[in-house]
Design an enzyme around this catalytic site. Sequence first.
Site, PDB file in Angstrom:
ATOM      1  N   GLY A  62       0.789  -1.227   0.000  1.00 20.64           N
ATOM      2  CA  GLY A  62       0.000   0.000   0.000  1.00 20.64           C
ATOM      3  C   GLY A  62       0.819   1.274   0.000  1.00 20.64           C
ATOM      4  N   SER A  63       1.807   1.368   0.862  1.00 23.12           N
ATOM      5  CA  SER A  63       2.583   2.597   0.944  1.00 23.12           C
ATOM      6  C   SER A  63       3.397   2.831  -0.320  1.00 23.12           C
ATOM      7  CB  SER A  63       3.488   2.581   2.171  1.00 23.12           C
ATOM      8  OG  SER A  63       2.682   2.605   3.329  1.00 23.12           O
ATOM      9  N   THR A  64       3.892   1.776  -0.935  1.00 22.70           N
ATOM     10  CA  THR A  64       4.614   1.901  -2.194  1.00 22.70           C
ATOM     11  C   THR A  64       3.682   2.423  -3.278  1.00 22.70           C
ATOM     12  OG1 THR A  64       6.035   0.058  -1.573  1.00 22.70           O
ATOM     13  CG2 THR A  64       5.971   0.645  -3.907  1.00 22.70           C
TER      14      THR A  64
END
Length: 160
Positions: A62-64
């Site tokens: 998700g953060s990527t």
Amino acid sequence: MNPKTGDILAMATYPDYNLNEPFTINNEEDKEKWDTYQNSEKKDKLEYMWQDRNFGKTYEPGSTFKLIVSAAALEEQMLTTDQMGDFKCEGALKVAEDEKPIACAGHEVHGAQSLRTALKNSCNGYFMNLGKKIGATKLYKYFDAFGLFERTGVSIQRRK
């Protein structure tokens, strides 16, 4: 990783275990309950402990993907970094009606935010809505441009 070549120089996972004592359990809860487990449960616990999580587990990136969605939106000139967005974070958002909602870290409600603030808050709802606005076709174009559909070429050689 060697930043000049991309070669993998070393990897580690946690929790680890002592290769010299591979049957010594490293999980406190399992240590306490070990004698109550059936043989099949013991086998599963040992195999889980021995997994190389660098290759044997998946993770939600998700953060990527927040960075990739941001890059796509900026490149498509859909917004600027400090422009207040069309999206309000209500703390969680469902992708599909029958799925569990995806919450923001700490289950916080961030309200209206700019891209900069949404990145700072790592706001899942903001980026899910921004991704919808960009659309699947355009997002896939950026996923391809970032090389996400290509093999990494990482080869792992074990020392003898």
